[in-house]
Design a protein around this motif. Structure first.
Motif, mmCIF file in Angstrom:
data_model
loop_
_atom_site.group_PDB
_atom_site.id
_atom_site.type_symbol
_atom_site.label_atom_id
_atom_site.label_comp_id
_atom_site.label_asym_id
_atom_site.label_seq_id
_atom_site.Cartn_x
_atom_site.Cartn_y
_atom_site.Cartn_z
ATOM 1 N N PRO A 510 0.844 -1.206 0.000
ATOM 2 C CA PRO A 510 0.000 0.000 0.000
ATOM 3 C C PRO A 510 0.876 1.252 0.000
ATOM 4 N N PHE A 511 0.485 2.230 -0.802
ATOM 5 C CA PHE A 511 1.338 3.413 -0.978
ATOM 6 C C PHE A 511 0.445 4.649 -1.058
ATOM 7 N N TYR A 512 0.717 5.621 -0.184
ATOM 8 C CA TYR A 512 -0.071 6.852 -0.130
ATOM 9 C C TYR A 512 0.846 8.067 -0.258
ATOM 10 N N GLY A 513 0.344 9.078 -0.952
ATOM 11 C CA GLY A 513 1.054 10.343 -1.033
ATOM 12 C C GLY A 513 0.318 11.398 -0.234
ATOM 13 N N LEU A 514 1.071 12.319 0.347
ATOM 14 C CA LEU A 514 0.480 13.455 1.071
ATOM 15 C C LEU A 514 0.811 14.716 0.285
ATOM 16 N N GLN A 515 -0.207 15.325 -0.336
ATOM 17 C CA GLN A 515 0.033 16.497 -1.163
ATOM 18 C C GLN A 515 -0.540 17.751 -0.517
#
Length: 528
Positions: A510-515
């Motif tokens: 699982p991979f999440y970005g915080l923009q």
């Protein structure tokens, strides 16, 4: 464009300093192949005349025809041939077609003028071996009198190296790899090449300011009159003392904020077994849309038939390929294969957005690659596979036209991936602005992670009640059993460039970005 003041002394010492390597004599036959406006001609003219040899002046039309020139080499029993790598590549093809390799009298083939990719010499070595003629790579600069380094080439070099090895300095010259503070860089580290010693010319004719800029005081020689020439070339020393040429400093380009060395992409592409030659350029055919384009020449091999080419290209064959359909070439590599090959070696922003397949590279009158003559990339996609699926309704057709306009690629199938077609955050902004204008739907850019194809995006637009949370948390790859991995945005606030990293970590990660929040319609950004 610049007159270089080269003295008779500069030329005489060039031949004295290299005499022991070549042993030229009155029995040698040279060709004057190059224009006398090109510094290579100084080596050709005086190499023959200073040693009492014979000089064969090559007619212009003969120099433009590899077959006619190859016939001249055999007929005149030429022993010393000087060539740019690009011109020699065409000569190798002419020889393969003539089938008369045993009729050459060559002792030396000396390269200069541009970078030499050793892998491209394989067909020659397989026909001739590496002893006679001896192939020699010589890096040179007009401002330091034709040649700077010397490197005899062997088949073993070709097997162990993918770069352009230019060897060691001529004995009466000095070659330094320096950083921007004029300090020597360590072995293996790229630096700008500076040349000092007896070959350095006086400067530029009537260009005092440019002379002062490029011909600088030598801080290493201890001589008050010592000078170094600032070449503008990148190179690095190998542990054994050889130098590798890495290209021009001005070949560094900046695309979407990334600094890119075009030569690095070329070296990576040349590692593909189906590729013989490649040139990568940054084009801006549409104002404000700078992109990387790779021009590729395939390895020699069985010629594909016209019907095979048409079948492979799905009927979308660029004219320059059709005109040369009978040339003896291996099947052109599939573009999607090349793109995937590069993604294993380079970051995604260095993968060209377009690949143009050529049967040969265009050359200048001096035999160098003519970058200005490289064709504008055809927007048609010769790599289309049988899985191509055309739009099936009006909505998909509207989206397809938007994608083709924004990406500069056509045709696009409804199952094609936005990112695989060269899409990035700036193009996504344009695309979503078009979607809002046409459909009145203001979607977050991060929607492309969930719906990267026209088919998936159309499904979302059909759902009138569908809304996406305007969140700083972007699920780039939400599935998988491992602990989730989170990455903060970089300076621009976007997380698009993390997609490649997420893909490489595999489907179970699982991979999440915080923009940044302002990219999602929230006016107040986080401050902590």
């Amino acid at each position: 464009p610049k007159g270089v003041l080269v003295t008779h002394h500069n030329v005489v010492r060039l031949f004295k300093a290299t005499e022991a390597w070549f042993n030229f004599d009155e029995h040698d036959v040279w060709t004057l192949f190059h224009s006398y406006a090109f510094d290579f001609s100084v080596w050709e003219l005086w190499g023959a005349l200073a040693y009492g040899g014979r000089l064969v002046v090559v007619a212009y039309l003969v120099s433009r025809s590899p077959e006619a020139f190859y016939d001249l080499l055999r007929r005149e029993r030429v022993t010393v041939l000087n060539q740019t790598p690009s011109a020699f590549h065409q000569l190798m093809e002419a020889e393969a077609g003539a089938g008369a390799a045993d009729k050459l009298a060559l002792r030396y083939v000396i390269f200069g003028g541009e970078a030499l990719e050793l892998k491209s010499l394989r067909p020659w070595f397989e026909r001739h071996g590496d002893e006679r003629p001896q192939l020699v790579n010589m890096y040179g600069i007009t401002e330091t009198t034709v040649h700077v380094t010397h490197r005899p080439l062997t088949m073993a070099d070709m097997e162990r190296s993918t770069g352009s090895v230019i060897g060691r300095r001529i004995p009466d010259l000095q070659v330094y790899a320096l950083d921007r503070h004029l300090q020597p860089v360590p072995v293996g580290v790229p630096g700008e090449l500076y040349i000092g010693g007896a070959g350095v010319a006086r400067g530029y004719l009537n260009r005092a300011e440019l002379t002062d800029e490029r011909f600088i005081a030598d801080p290493f020689s201890g001589k008050t009159q010592g000078r170094l020439y600032k070449s503008g070339d990148l190179g690095r020393y190998w542990p054994d003392g050889d130098i590798e040429y890495l290209g021009r400093i001005d070949q560094q380009v900046k695309i979407r904020g990334f600094r890119i060395e075009l030569g690095e992409i070329e070296v990576a592409l040349l590692q593909h077994p189906a590729i013989e030659q490649v040139v990568v350029v940054a084009r801006e055919d549409e104002p404000g849309d700078k992109r990387l384009v790779a021009y590729v020449v395939a390895q020699e091999g069985p010629a594909p038939t016209v019907s095979e080419i048409i079948s492979r290209m799905k009927g979308k064959v660029p004219q320059h390929l059709m005109a040369d359909a009978d040339v003896q070439k291996a099947p052109l590599p599939d573009v999607s294969e090349l793109r995937g090959f590069l993604k294993e070696k380079l970051p995604e922003y260095m993968v060209p957005s377009a690949f143009v397949m050529l049967h040969e590279l265009p050359l200048t009158p001096n035999g160098k690659v003519d970058r200005r003559a490289l064709p504008v990339p055809d927007q048609e996609r010769p790599e289309l596979e049988r899985a191509f699926l055309a739009p099936r309704d009006t909505l998909e057709l509207q989206l397809t036209k938007m994608w083709e306009k924004v990406l500069g690629v056509e045709p696009i199938g409804v199952k094609d991936n936005f990112f695989d077609l060269g899409g990035h955050s700036l193009l996504a902004v344009r695309l979503f602005a078009q979607i809002e204008k046409s459909f009145g739907r203001n979607l977050p850019l991060a929607t492309l992670f969930q719906a990267p194809t026209i088919e998936q995006l159309a499904d979302i637009l059909r759902q009138q009640g569908w809304t996406s949370r305007w969140s700083s948390l972007v699920p780039i790859q939400p599935g998988g059993s491992k602990p989730p991995f989170y990455c903060m945005h970089a300076g621009g606030g976007q997380v698009f460039f993390y997609r490649d990293l997420a893909h490489r970590l595999g489907p179970d990660q699982p991979f999440y970005g915080l923009q940044i929040r302002t990219l999602n319609g929230v006016q107040m950004p986080h401050t902590t």
